[in-house]
Design a protein around this motif. Structure first.
Motif, PDB file in Angstrom:
ATOM      1  N   ALA A 200      32.992  45.745  -3.394  1.00 52.67           N
ATOM      2  CA  ALA A 200      34.185  45.205  -2.737  1.00 52.67           C
ATOM      3  C   ALA A 200      33.986  45.138  -1.219  1.00 52.67           C
ATOM      4  CB  ALA A 200      35.397  46.068  -3.076  1.00 52.67           C
ATOM      5  N   PHE A 201      33.399  46.182  -0.642  1.00 49.01           N
ATOM      6  CA  PHE A 201      33.191  46.220   0.814  1.00 49.01           C
ATOM      7  C   PHE A 201      32.180  45.167   1.256  1.00 49.01           C
ATOM      8  CE2 PHE A 201      30.738  47.859   4.448  1.00 49.01           C
ATOM      9  CZ  PHE A 201      31.767  47.963   5.385  1.00 49.01           C
ATOM     10  N   ILE A 202      31.020  45.128   0.599  1.00 48.44           N
ATOM     11  CA  ILE A 202      29.959  44.199   1.003  1.00 48.44           C
ATOM     12  C   ILE A 202      30.356  42.756   0.709  1.00 48.44           C
ATOM     13  CG2 ILE A 202      27.561  43.511   0.572  1.00 48.44           C
ATOM     14  CD1 ILE A 202      26.888  46.420   0.126  1.00 48.44           C
ATOM     15  N   SER A 203      31.048  42.542  -0.408  1.00 49.79           N
ATOM     16  CA  SER A 203      31.500  41.203  -0.759  1.00 49.79           C
ATOM     17  C   SER A 203      32.473  40.659   0.291  1.00 49.79           C
ATOM     18  CB  SER A 203      32.173  41.233  -2.130  1.00 49.79           C
ATOM     19  OG  SER A 203      32.708  39.979  -2.457  1.00 49.79           O
ATOM     20  N   TYR A 204      33.363  41.522   0.755  1.00 44.90           N
ATOM     21  CA  TYR A 204      34.340  41.108   1.770  1.00 44.90           C
ATOM     22  C   TYR A 204      33.666  40.862   3.117  1.00 44.90           C
ATOM     23  CZ  TYR A 204      38.216  41.426   5.083  1.00 44.90           C
ATOM     24  OH  TYR A 204      39.102  41.175   6.098  1.00 44.90           O
ATOM     25  N   LYS A 205      32.818  41.792   3.533  1.00 41.72           N
ATOM     26  CA  LYS A 205      32.170  41.682   4.825  1.00 41.72           C
ATOM     27  C   LYS A 205      31.202  40.495   4.899  1.00 41.72           C
ATOM     28  CE  LYS A 205      33.943  45.114   7.148  1.00 41.72           C
ATOM     29  NZ  LYS A 205      34.736  44.873   8.388  1.00 41.72           N
ATOM     30  N   SER A 206      30.555  40.172   3.791  1.00 46.31           N
ATOM     31  CA  SER A 206      29.566  39.093   3.779  1.00 46.31           C
ATOM     32  C   SER A 206      30.204  37.711   3.625  1.00 46.31           C
ATOM     33  CB  SER A 206      28.577  39.305   2.632  1.00 46.31           C
ATOM     34  OG  SER A 206      29.229  39.198   1.379  1.00 46.31           O
ATOM     35  N   GLY A 207      31.470  37.676   3.236  1.00 47.29           N
ATOM     36  CA  GLY A 207      32.143  36.408   2.999  1.00 47.29           C
ATOM     37  C   GLY A 207      31.945  35.882   1.582  1.00 47.29           C
ATOM     38  N   TYR A 208      31.279  36.676   0.748  1.00 43.24           N
ATOM     39  CA  TYR A 208      30.990  36.247  -0.627  1.00 43.24           C
ATOM     40  C   TYR A 208      32.273  36.079  -1.437  1.00 43.24           C
ATOM     41  CZ  TYR A 208      28.673  36.269  -5.237  1.00 43.24           C
ATOM     42  OH  TYR A 208      28.227  35.949  -6.493  1.00 43.24           O
ATOM     43  N   SER A 209      33.182  37.020  -1.315  1.00 42.11           N
ATOM     44  CA  SER A 209      34.429  36.949  -2.086  1.00 42.11           C
ATOM     45  C   SER A 209      35.256  35.726  -1.690  1.00 42.11           C
ATOM     46  CB  SER A 209      35.247  38.227  -1.897  1.00 42.11           C
ATOM     47  OG  SER A 209      35.523  38.441  -0.529  1.00 42.11           O
ATOM     48  N   SER A 210      35.275  35.409  -0.388  1.00 44.49           N
ATOM     49  CA  SER A 210      36.026  34.233   0.078  1.00 44.49           C
ATOM     50  C   SER A 210      35.384  32.946  -0.408  1.00 44.49           C
ATOM     51  CB  SER A 210      36.098  34.230   1.605  1.00 44.49           C
ATOM     52  OG  SER A 210      36.769  35.382   2.079  1.00 44.49           O
ATOM     53  N   ALA A 211      34.046  32.904  -0.390  1.00 44.50           N
ATOM     54  CA  ALA A 211      33.329  31.705  -0.831  1.00 44.50           C
ATOM     55  C   ALA A 211      33.551  31.435  -2.308  1.00 44.50           C
ATOM     56  CB  ALA A 211      31.833  31.858  -0.544  1.00 44.50           C
ATOM     57  N   MET A 212      33.678  32.500  -3.105  1.00 42.74           N
ATOM     58  CA  MET A 212      33.862  32.334  -4.544  1.00 42.74           C
ATOM     59  C   MET A 212      35.178  31.657  -4.885  1.00 42.74           C
ATOM     60  SD  MET A 212      32.380  35.550  -6.671  1.00 42.74           S
ATOM     61  CE  MET A 212      33.515  36.730  -5.951  1.00 42.74           C
ATOM     62  N   VAL A 213      36.193  31.807  -4.029  1.00 43.09           N
ATOM     63  CA  VAL A 213      37.509  31.244  -4.331  1.00 43.09           C
ATOM     64  C   VAL A 213      37.876  30.122  -3.368  1.00 43.09           C
ATOM     65  CG1 VAL A 213      38.347  33.373  -5.364  1.00 43.09           C
ATOM     66  CG2 VAL A 213      38.639  33.023  -2.918  1.00 43.09           C
ATOM     67  N   ALA A 214      36.879  29.557  -2.688  1.00 45.99           N
ATOM     68  CA  ALA A 214      37.116  28.409  -1.817  1.00 45.99           C
ATOM     69  C   ALA A 214      37.552  27.223  -2.668  1.00 45.99           C
ATOM     70  CB  ALA A 214      35.847  28.079  -1.039  1.00 45.99           C
ATOM     71  N   PRO A 215      38.258  26.252  -2.075  1.00 47.97           N
ATOM     72  CA  PRO A 215      38.776  25.123  -2.855  1.00 47.97           C
ATOM     73  C   PRO A 215      37.730  24.355  -3.642  1.00 47.97           C
ATOM     74  CG  PRO A 215      39.800  25.188  -0.702  1.00 47.97           C
ATOM     75  CD  PRO A 215      38.723  26.236  -0.692  1.00 47.97           C
ATOM     76  N   ASP A 216      36.464  24.333  -3.157  1.00 53.31           N
ATOM     77  CA  ASP A 216      35.430  23.568  -3.857  1.00 53.31           C
ATOM     78  C   ASP A 216      34.521  24.447  -4.699  1.00 53.31           C
ATOM     79  OD1 ASP A 216      34.275  24.863  -1.747  1.00 53.31           O
ATOM     80  OD2 ASP A 216      32.892  23.227  -1.236  1.00 53.31           O
ATOM     81  N   SER A 217      34.892  25.727  -4.903  1.00 54.69           N
ATOM     82  CA  SER A 217      34.055  26.633  -5.686  1.00 54.69           C
ATOM     83  C   SER A 217      34.363  26.472  -7.168  1.00 54.69           C
ATOM     84  CB  SER A 217      34.315  28.087  -5.277  1.00 54.69           C
ATOM     85  OG  SER A 217      35.525  28.528  -5.806  1.00 54.69           O
ATOM     86  N   PRO A 218      33.470  26.922  -8.062  1.00 54.87           N
ATOM     87  CA  PRO A 218      33.719  26.811  -9.500  1.00 54.87           C
ATOM     88  C   PRO A 218      34.940  27.584  -9.959  1.00 54.87           C
ATOM     89  CG  PRO A 218      31.427  27.329  -9.059  1.00 54.87           C
ATOM     90  CD  PRO A 218      32.152  27.461  -7.766  1.00 54.87           C
TER      91      PRO A 218
ATOM     92  N   ASN B 140      42.496  42.618  -3.705  1.00 50.65           N
ATOM     93  CA  ASN B 140      42.583  43.770  -4.617  1.00 50.65           C
ATOM     94  C   ASN B 140      41.433  43.795  -5.614  1.00 50.65           C
ATOM     95  OD1 ASN B 140      45.533  44.733  -3.943  1.00 50.65           O
ATOM     96  ND2 ASN B 140      45.667  42.525  -4.235  1.00 50.65           N
ATOM     97  N   GLY B 141      40.278  43.279  -5.196  1.00 49.68           N
ATOM     98  CA  GLY B 141      39.148  43.159  -6.103  1.00 49.68           C
ATOM     99  C   GLY B 141      38.728  44.471  -6.734  1.00 49.68           C
ATOM    100  N   LYS B 142      38.599  45.516  -5.942  1.00 51.59           N
ATOM    101  CA  LYS B 142      38.151  46.810  -6.473  1.00 51.59           C
ATOM    102  C   LYS B 142      39.164  47.366  -7.473  1.00 51.59           C
ATOM    103  CE  LYS B 142      37.434  51.626  -5.172  1.00 51.59           C
ATOM    104  NZ  LYS B 142      37.586  52.633  -4.117  1.00 51.59           N
TER     105      LYS B 142
END
Length: 249
Positions: free
Chosen positions: A91-109, A127-129
């Motif tokens: 949860a921490f690394i995903s948030y800090k790296s921008g991975y979690s945001s990229a996964m739910v971007a408008p053009d993401s799967p 609330n991912g964790k």
């Protein structure tokens, strides 16, 4: 001979370990050196190290879970502690790296055109964790138990199995998926597809080893459990957001 008392439970403890609670009778004062030793020991100790568990879970996830449930508790790191630590790390690394945001971007799967889309995505990202612990693992555990109800493993034991599996998934996300995203952010679509495909394959291997199912049955069960779990997960999140709108308005 001087009598020794356990500092943890105050029982008489003449030996190296307390017979009542198992704590060592000779307790060192906590220093930086001692702390470093304890951290290293927890990570690498041959009996129950964190890194040993990760290594074993790469190819033997179902066997590790069976051995743990059959009584080899000292050999392996506690599955629920493993799950909590890896979930927090992801949860921490995903948030800090921008991975979690990229996964739910408008053009993401993961995107869709629901009117609640933005709010649903915010709930998932923020609330991912917690959602991993209170929704994903219980759903996988319940469905794996339901699809194997004739096996000797009960619902609680399926929780142990899924704690190992999802904890290892978190490790893979941190060590492979997120670095791949950072190297090539534009490939986030393929990143998600490959990650999910590998996860289903990993579940199939786990079920083959744990329930001793035939490969084809283990693979079909893995697909069914995965699809139902993810569907129910999103249904619950969307229902929560919709209910919140009803209550607020």
């Amino acid at each position: 001979m001087e009598s020794t008392t356990c500092k943890n439970c105050h029982a008489p403890a003449p030996g190296a370990y307390c017979a009542a609670c198992g704590q060592q009778t000779h307790i060192h004062r906590v220093t930086i050196g001692h702390l470093g030793h304890e951290v290293t020991h927890a990570l690498t100790h041959a009996d129950k190290g964190f890194l040993l568990l990760i290594k074993e879970l790469i190819t033997r996830p179902g066997i590790v879970a069976r051995e743990y449930l059959d009584g080899k508790r000292k050999k392996y790191f506690n599955p629920f502690t493993f799950l909590v630590i890896t979930s927090a790390l992801y949860a921490f690394i995903s948030y800090k790296s921008g991975y979690s945001s990229a996964m739910v971007a408008p053009d993401s799967p993961a995107s869709n055109r629901s009117p609640y889309y933005q709010e649903v995505m915010e709930v998932v990202v923020q609330n991912g964790k917690l959602l991993m612990l209170i929704l994903i693992v219980p759903l996988f555990a319940f469905l794996s138990w339901l699809f194997s109800i004739r096996s000797r493993f009960n619902l609680a034991e399926n929780f142990v199995l899924q704690a190992f599996v999802v904890g290892q998934l978190n490790v893979v996300l941190v060590l492979i998926s997120i670095p791949a995203f950072l190297i090539a952010p534009s490939t986030i679509h393929w990143n998600i597809y490959v990650r999910e495909a590998l996860f289903v394959l990993y579940i199939a291997v786990t079920y083959h080893q744990f329930f001793q199912n035939k490969w084809i049955f283990a693979f079909l069960k893995a697909i069914a459990v995965y699809l139902l779990s993810i569907t129910l997960y999103w249904v619950m999140i969307i229902a929560f957001v919709a209910l919140r709108h009803v209550v607020v308005h």
